[in-house]
Design a protein around this motif. Structure first.
Motif, mmCIF file in Angstrom:
data_model
loop_
_atom_site.group_PDB
_atom_site.id
_atom_site.type_symbol
_atom_site.label_atom_id
_atom_site.label_comp_id
_atom_site.label_asym_id
_atom_site.label_seq_id
_atom_site.Cartn_x
_atom_site.Cartn_y
_atom_site.Cartn_z
ATOM 1 N N LEU A 48 0.833 -1.197 0.000
ATOM 2 C CA LEU A 48 0.000 0.000 0.000
ATOM 3 C C LEU A 48 0.870 1.251 0.000
ATOM 4 N N ARG A 49 1.906 1.271 0.841
ATOM 5 C CA ARG A 49 2.816 2.413 0.879
ATOM 6 C C ARG A 49 3.533 2.578 -0.465
ATOM 7 N N TRP A 50 3.858 1.465 -1.131
ATOM 8 C CA TRP A 50 4.505 1.532 -2.442
ATOM 9 C C TRP A 50 3.577 2.225 -3.441
ATOM 10 N N VAL A 51 2.305 1.844 -3.434
ATOM 11 C CA VAL A 51 1.339 2.461 -4.352
ATOM 12 C C VAL A 51 1.198 3.949 -4.043
ATOM 13 N N LEU A 52 1.050 4.275 -2.763
ATOM 14 C CA LEU A 52 0.861 5.671 -2.374
ATOM 15 C C LEU A 52 2.099 6.520 -2.640
ATOM 16 N N SER A 53 3.266 5.892 -2.688
ATOM 17 C CA SER A 53 4.503 6.635 -2.958
ATOM 18 C C SER A 53 4.769 6.776 -4.450
ATOM 19 N N GLY A 54 3.880 6.270 -5.266
ATOM 20 C CA GLY A 54 4.085 6.332 -6.710
ATOM 21 C C GLY A 54 5.166 5.382 -7.183
ATOM 22 N N GLY A 55 5.414 4.346 -6.406
ATOM 23 C CA GLY A 55 6.392 3.339 -6.792
ATOM 24 C C GLY A 55 7.811 3.637 -6.348
ATOM 25 N N SER A 56 7.997 4.669 -5.530
ATOM 26 C CA SER A 56 9.359 5.029 -5.128
ATOM 27 C C SER A 56 9.830 4.319 -3.857
ATOM 28 N N LEU A 57 8.941 3.681 -3.135
ATOM 29 C CA LEU A 57 9.313 2.989 -1.897
ATOM 30 C C LEU A 57 10.005 1.667 -2.203
ATOM 31 N N ASP A 58 11.063 1.386 -1.490
ATOM 32 C CA ASP A 58 11.766 0.110 -1.619
ATOM 33 C C ASP A 58 10.981 -0.962 -0.865
ATOM 34 N N LEU A 59 10.440 -1.927 -1.571
ATOM 35 C CA LEU A 59 9.707 -3.027 -0.939
ATOM 36 C C LEU A 59 10.643 -4.112 -0.433
ATOM 37 N N VAL A 60 11.703 -4.350 -1.151
ATOM 38 C CA VAL A 60 12.564 -5.495 -0.890
ATOM 39 C C VAL A 60 13.355 -5.343 0.408
ATOM 40 N N GLY A 61 13.982 -4.212 0.610
ATOM 41 C CA GLY A 61 14.816 -4.015 1.790
ATOM 42 C C GLY A 61 14.071 -4.208 3.102
ATOM 43 N N PRO A 62 12.963 -3.476 3.313
ATOM 44 C CA PRO A 62 12.227 -3.652 4.564
ATOM 45 C C PRO A 62 11.673 -5.062 4.752
ATOM 46 N N MET A 63 11.221 -5.691 3.666
ATOM 47 C CA MET A 63 10.674 -7.042 3.802
ATOM 48 C C MET A 63 11.783 -8.037 4.115
#
Length: 125
Positions: free
Chosen positions: A48-63
């Protein structure tokens, strides 16, 4: 429909964790239903944060960081797991469910479940 699918996934994955605990690979004093629910919440929240950030959030690192911490917390003492069994069990789980996000492939849980392409990985710096 979503609620039914969610409950099915939670129960199925929790049962796999319980089987691993029964074999001595994971701790046997953990509520694995709660663990699976927290994992799904983490994954859904990051997506959800990735979508709201317009795709700029790093999903891989935090996960990846979350899963490494979770693995360390759930891992049974080395003597309980026996020699070499953990790697074989991990391969069986990966064959059945695929790799979780952040573990060697750039894919999100919902993308894997829905069959849609994974979101692109954000570049840092």
């Amino acid at each position: 429909m979503y609620a039914t699918q969610y409950d099915k996934v939670v129960q199925t994955v929790a049962e796999e964790f319980r089987i691993s605990a029964d074999k001595g690979f994971l701790r046997d004093d953990v509520d694995y239903v709660a663990v699976v629910r927290r994992y799904i919440a983490m994954s859904d929240g990051l997506q959800l944060r990735w979508v709201l950030s317009g795709g700029s959030l790093d999903l891989v690192g935090p996960m990846r960081e979350y899963l490494e911490q979770l693995a360390a917390a759930l891992r049974a003492a080395p003597a309980a797991a026996g020699a070499g069994g953990g790697a074989a069990h991990a391969r069986r789980v990966r064959r059945r469910y695929g790799r979780p996000p952040g573990c060697g492939r750039r894919a999100s849980l919902s993308a894997a479940v829905q069959g849609s392409p994974a979101p692109p990985r954000a570049r840092s710096g």
